[in-house]
Motif scaffolding. Structure first.
Motif, PDB file in Angstrom:
ATOM      1  N   ALA A  21     -27.342 -14.114  18.347  1.00 48.70           N
ATOM      2  CA  ALA A  21     -26.375 -13.284  17.897  1.00 48.70           C
ATOM      3  C   ALA A  21     -25.105 -13.102  18.681  1.00 48.70           C
ATOM      4  CB  ALA A  21     -27.008 -11.902  17.685  1.00 48.70           C
ATOM      5  N   ASN A  22     -25.214 -13.221  20.108  1.00 52.40           N
ATOM      6  CA  ASN A  22     -24.046 -12.988  20.945  1.00 52.40           C
ATOM      7  C   ASN A  22     -23.328 -14.394  20.878  1.00 52.40           C
ATOM      8  OD1 ASN A  22     -23.884 -10.473  21.999  1.00 52.40           O
ATOM      9  ND2 ASN A  22     -26.130 -10.867  22.792  1.00 52.40           N
ATOM     10  N   LEU A  23     -23.872 -15.464  20.756  1.00 49.55           N
ATOM     11  CA  LEU A  23     -23.272 -16.935  20.808  1.00 49.55           C
ATOM     12  C   LEU A  23     -22.206 -16.842  19.609  1.00 49.55           C
ATOM     13  CD1 LEU A  23     -25.888 -19.389  21.683  1.00 49.55           C
ATOM     14  CD2 LEU A  23     -23.895 -18.843  23.007  1.00 49.55           C
ATOM     15  N   LEU A  24     -22.810 -16.472  18.449  1.00 46.80           N
ATOM     16  CA  LEU A  24     -21.957 -16.326  17.159  1.00 46.80           C
ATOM     17  C   LEU A  24     -20.890 -15.286  17.379  1.00 46.80           C
ATOM     18  CD1 LEU A  24     -24.788 -16.620  14.668  1.00 46.80           C
ATOM     19  CD2 LEU A  24     -22.992 -18.312  14.917  1.00 46.80           C
ATOM     20  N   LYS A  25     -21.242 -14.264  17.709  1.00 40.93           N
ATOM     21  CA  LYS A  25     -20.186 -13.056  18.152  1.00 40.93           C
ATOM     22  C   LYS A  25     -19.060 -13.410  18.764  1.00 40.93           C
ATOM     23  CE  LYS A  25     -19.904  -8.214  19.621  1.00 40.93           C
ATOM     24  NZ  LYS A  25     -20.849  -7.237  20.658  1.00 40.93           N
ATOM     25  N   MET A  26     -19.312 -14.249  19.899  1.00 42.27           N
ATOM     26  CA  MET A  26     -18.221 -14.700  20.605  1.00 42.27           C
ATOM     27  C   MET A  26     -17.614 -16.259  20.170  1.00 42.27           C
ATOM     28  SD  MET A  26     -17.798 -12.403  22.614  1.00 42.27           S
ATOM     29  CE  MET A  26     -18.742 -10.972  23.314  1.00 42.27           C
ATOM     30  N   GLY A  27     -17.813 -16.434  19.052  1.00 37.40           N
ATOM     31  CA  GLY A  27     -17.262 -17.489  18.316  1.00 37.40           C
ATOM     32  C   GLY A  27     -17.736 -18.827  18.462  1.00 37.40           C
ATOM     33  N   HIS A  28     -18.824 -19.088  18.923  1.00 35.08           N
ATOM     34  CA  HIS A  28     -19.248 -20.339  19.088  1.00 35.08           C
ATOM     35  C   HIS A  28     -19.672 -20.920  17.842  1.00 35.08           C
ATOM     36  CE1 HIS A  28     -19.717 -18.752  23.253  1.00 35.08           C
ATOM     37  NE2 HIS A  28     -19.700 -19.944  23.603  1.00 35.08           N
ATOM     38  N   THR A  29     -19.613 -22.344  17.703  1.00 34.14           N
ATOM     39  CA  THR A  29     -20.411 -22.921  16.369  1.00 34.14           C
ATOM     40  C   THR A  29     -21.828 -23.378  16.828  1.00 34.14           C
ATOM     41  OG1 THR A  29     -18.450 -23.823  15.970  1.00 34.14           O
ATOM     42  CG2 THR A  29     -20.052 -25.112  15.080  1.00 34.14           C
ATOM     43  N   VAL A  30     -22.506 -22.523  15.857  1.00 32.37           N
ATOM     44  CA  VAL A  30     -24.004 -22.731  16.467  1.00 32.37           C
ATOM     45  C   VAL A  30     -24.789 -23.273  15.220  1.00 32.37           C
ATOM     46  CG1 VAL A  30     -26.061 -21.516  17.354  1.00 32.37           C
ATOM     47  CG2 VAL A  30     -23.727 -20.725  18.032  1.00 32.37           C
ATOM     48  N   THR A  31     -25.787 -24.118  15.556  1.00 30.99           N
ATOM     49  CA  THR A  31     -26.759 -24.688  14.592  1.00 30.99           C
ATOM     50  C   THR A  31     -28.294 -24.236  15.121  1.00 30.99           C
ATOM     51  OG1 THR A  31     -25.586 -26.723  13.983  1.00 30.99           O
ATOM     52  CG2 THR A  31     -28.000 -26.748  13.613  1.00 30.99           C
ATOM     53  N   VAL A  32     -28.813 -23.604  14.253  1.00 25.18           N
ATOM     54  CA  VAL A  32     -30.364 -23.013  14.579  1.00 25.18           C
ATOM     55  C   VAL A  32     -31.340 -23.555  13.877  1.00 25.18           C
ATOM     56  CG1 VAL A  32     -29.214 -20.707  15.044  1.00 25.18           C
ATOM     57  CG2 VAL A  32     -30.055 -21.287  12.649  1.00 25.18           C
ATOM     58  N   TRP A  33     -32.564 -23.669  14.632  1.00 26.61           N
ATOM     59  CA  TRP A  33     -33.792 -24.002  13.990  1.00 26.61           C
ATOM     60  C   TRP A  33     -34.858 -22.906  14.613  1.00 26.61           C
ATOM     61  CZ3 TRP A  33     -38.434 -25.261  16.537  1.00 26.61           C
ATOM     62  CH2 TRP A  33     -39.393 -25.679  15.675  1.00 26.61           C
ATOM     63  N   ASN A  34     -35.937 -22.808  13.791  1.00 32.69           N
ATOM     64  CA  ASN A  34     -37.171 -21.997  14.299  1.00 32.69           C
ATOM     65  C   ASN A  34     -38.404 -22.550  13.490  1.00 32.69           C
ATOM     66  OD1 ASN A  34     -37.915 -19.633  15.794  1.00 32.69           O
ATOM     67  ND2 ASN A  34     -38.932 -19.035  13.671  1.00 32.69           N
ATOM     68  N   ARG A  35     -39.495 -22.444  13.988  1.00 30.02           N
ATOM     69  CA  ARG A  35     -40.698 -22.634  13.336  1.00 30.02           C
ATOM     70  C   ARG A  35     -40.879 -22.211  11.966  1.00 30.02           C
ATOM     71  NH1 ARG A  35     -45.879 -20.988  13.928  1.00 30.02           N
ATOM     72  NH2 ARG A  35     -44.960 -19.610  15.615  1.00 30.02           N
ATOM     73  N   THR A  36     -40.624 -20.712  12.073  1.00 32.65           N
ATOM     74  CA  THR A  36     -40.762 -20.012  10.749  1.00 32.65           C
ATOM     75  C   THR A  36     -39.340 -20.168  10.400  1.00 32.65           C
ATOM     76  OG1 THR A  36     -40.758 -18.051  12.049  1.00 32.65           O
ATOM     77  CG2 THR A  36     -42.772 -18.777  11.294  1.00 32.65           C
TER      78      THR A  36
ATOM     79  N   GLU B   1     -37.335 -18.493   7.880  1.00 31.09           N
ATOM     80  CA  GLU B   1     -36.879 -17.376   7.462  1.00 31.09           C
ATOM     81  C   GLU B   1     -36.283 -16.504   8.516  1.00 31.09           C
ATOM     82  OE1 GLU B   1     -41.522 -16.474   7.748  1.00 31.09           O
ATOM     83  OE2 GLU B   1     -40.227 -18.127   7.089  1.00 31.09           O
ATOM     84  N   LYS B   2     -36.636 -16.908   9.877  1.00 32.50           N
ATOM     85  CA  LYS B   2     -35.867 -16.181  10.848  1.00 32.50           C
ATOM     86  C   LYS B   2     -34.634 -16.543  11.079  1.00 32.50           C
ATOM     87  CE  LYS B   2     -39.696 -14.528  13.806  1.00 32.50           C
ATOM     88  NZ  LYS B   2     -40.304 -14.608  15.249  1.00 32.50           N
ATOM     89  N   CYS B   3     -34.361 -17.674  10.374  1.00 32.29           N
ATOM     90  CA  CYS B   3     -32.772 -18.110  10.334  1.00 32.29           C
ATOM     91  C   CYS B   3     -31.945 -17.523   9.631  1.00 32.29           C
ATOM     92  CB  CYS B   3     -32.805 -19.843  10.086  1.00 32.29           C
ATOM     93  SG  CYS B   3     -33.865 -20.776  11.374  1.00 32.29           S
ATOM     94  N   ASP B   4     -32.202 -17.165   8.468  1.00 33.97           N
ATOM     95  CA  ASP B   4     -31.364 -16.487   7.533  1.00 33.97           C
ATOM     96  C   ASP B   4     -30.361 -15.789   7.941  1.00 33.97           C
ATOM     97  OD1 ASP B   4     -32.941 -18.093   5.810  1.00 33.97           O
ATOM     98  OD2 ASP B   4     -34.227 -16.422   4.793  1.00 33.97           O
ATOM     99  N   PRO B   5     -30.835 -14.550   8.720  1.00 35.94           N
ATOM    100  CA  PRO B   5     -29.612 -13.414   8.860  1.00 35.94           C
ATOM    101  C   PRO B   5     -28.550 -14.208   9.708  1.00 35.94           C
ATOM    102  CG  PRO B   5     -31.896 -12.660   9.636  1.00 35.94           C
ATOM    103  CD  PRO B   5     -32.057 -14.321   9.132  1.00 35.94           C
TER     104      PRO B   5
END
Length: 486
Positions: free
Chosen positions: A217-232, A234-238
């Motif tokens: 959340a803080n990486l995105l808030k400060m303008g970073h380009t972020v790609t996410v992955w999680n085992r479950t 649905e946690k990526c959706d927000p």
């Protein structure tokens, strides 16, 4: 959000409805204003505005204890003006108190003792009956309150004692010399004026647990380009709604990003993430960077480093010290070791998620230091739980115990939060109990590997194991109290 032992005259952070926490002062309400029914609350006058309101005690925090955290998480011109107003108020009270003490030097020593004794008896009697100081007014706290105000950091106030300045400078110079001699480097990660210049490198993040969600959340808030992955997934959706990209596998995230960070629960999960099917290692090629922010043993960190670098990748271990709330507020402490150039490349990421980052040299050093720090944390939590259990069995008030502790050298946001959990019987996870038990276990094993016994940690570990047997693994570490209270 809660603070223990509050009274009229205290400076606080108060949260009202949807508005962010705001600095204020607990004051006596107007005589014709009735106190609302229900939960205990205080009448707060807010700085920088003309606002005042009844605020529930669970929406109040000590100003000094939580100052750094609140300033980091809330921005804006009006907010800064309010903080400046608090600091000016503190300075004026300190100055007034100093002037008062200068005048008192002309009083005879007998008179001093008599007045001091009377004041102490009067204050003790008033507190015993649960009443605020008799002459407390809306605008200013009494001198006794001023003494308590200056126990916290007073920004902008310069103490007159030259000897204190000399001692501080000497300590600072000694610390700098020691840091240079051991090749330890610390970087202030707090963003200047609340802003971070994000790196132009593509950032990947694996693992959206209690810590990972706040970090991303803080990486995105400060303008970073972020790609996410999680085992479950649905946690990526927000985060996708906030502009993050989705990686289908850890290997895909690593192959499409310049720097990939991860925060996983334990050594086995950390190794599986790297070595498993479609894992990190499959996406590594020369120049790709991997930063493991999990708290693991040094052997696991070294093993991961070796397989990453064998493929031409760059590796940094960077476990974080903190909890869910500190993660959300961007106030973590990062301990890093490994590729120094990669540590520098991660500067904007560390600024976004934390208040301080340390470079500790070769791989394994950060894991060792983090396990030692968490061993102390876990042992302290077990001692607090044991103390509160003893207070209960000895027919002593646990609320009074917390108030006493909050006035002494143990006073901290950590102590307040964990003790409030115990008092309220609510153990919503902020630092999972199973994770602190894991860290205790790994720290004990580290001691065994170098023939060093850790009896205190071993005792604490047994209590946490008992709490796990009581199905408290997914609750906060403060739930260890339930094991002590059996």
């Amino acid at each position: 959000m809660a603070a223990a032992g509050l009274r009229v005259g205290d400076l606080v952070w108060g949260k009202l409805g949807r508005y962010p926490p705001w600095p204020g002062k607990i004051v006596n309400p107007p005589k014709d204003l009735k106190k609302p029914r229900g939960k205990k609350c205080f009448f707060v006058k807010f700085f920088g505005t003309e606002d005042h309101a009844w605020i529930k005690v669970d929406q109040l925090k000590s100003y000094h204890v939580h100052k750094e955290e609140m300033i980091k998480s809330t921005k804006g011109k009006r907010f800064q003006q309010a903080v400046d107003a608090v600091e000016e108020f503190i300075k004026s009270k300190v100055s007034a108190f100093t002037s008062s003490e200068d005048k008192n030097r002309h009083i005879s020593s007998d008179g001093k003792r008599q007045n001091s004794s009377s004041a102490e008896i009067s204050e003790h009697s008033a507190r015993k009956r649960g009443r605020p100081p008799k002459e407390e007014k809306d605008s200013f706290p009494e001198p006794s309150t001023v003494k308590r105000l200056v126990t916290g950091p007073v920004v902008g106030y310069k103490w007159k004692s030259e000897s204190c300045s000399a001692i501080i400078q000497q300590l600072k110079s000694t610390a700098e010399e020691e840091a240079e001699s051991t090749s330890i480097q610390a970087a202030d990660s707090t963003a200047t004026n609340g802003s971070v210049t994000p790196t132009d490198k593509r950032i990947g993040f694996l693992g959206l647990g209690l810590m990972g969600t706040g970090i991303v959340a803080n990486l995105l808030k400060m303008g970073h380009t972020v790609t996410v992955w999680n085992r479950t997934g649905e946690k990526c959706d927000p985060f996708l709604q906030e502009g993050a990209r989705l990686g289908r596998t850890p290997a895909e995230v690593v192959s499409t990003c310049d720097i990939t960070l991860s925060c996983i629960s334990d050594p086995k999960a950390a190794k599986d993430l790297v070595l498993g099917p479609s894992g990190v290692l499959q996406g590594i090629r020369p120049g790709k960077c991997y930063v493991d922010m999990s708290t693991v043993d040094p052997e696991t960190s070294t093993e991961i480093s070796q397989v990453i670098t064998s493929r031409g990748g760059r590796f940094l271990e960077a476990p974080v010290s903190g909890n869910r709330q500190l993660s959300e507020n961007g106030m973590l402490v990062i301990l890093a070791a490994g590729d120094k150039a990669l540590f520098d490349d991660c500067s904007s990421c560390f600024q976004a998620m934390g208040k301080k980052s340390f470079y500790l040299g070769e791989v394994g050093n950060a894991s060792k230091m983090m396990l030692i720090a968490n061993m102390i944390l876990g042992s302290f939590m077990a001692s607090v739980a044991e103390g509160f259990t003893l207070a209960k069995r000895a027919s002593q008030s646990q609320e009074v115990l917390l108030y006493i502790l909050s006035q002494g050298p143990l006073a901290s946001a950590f102590l307040d939060q964990k003790c409030q959990n115990i008092l309220q019987g609510s153990f919503k996870p902020d630092f999972l109990l199973k994770h602190i038990q894991k860290d205790l276990r790994l720290a004990i094993a580290m001691g065994d590997s170098i023939n060093h016994s850790t009896p205190m940690a071993a005792a604490a570990n047994e209590v946490f194991k008992k709490a796990k047997a009581l199905d408290q693994s997914e609750n906060d570490m403060s739930a260890v109290y339930l094991a002590c209270n059996q």
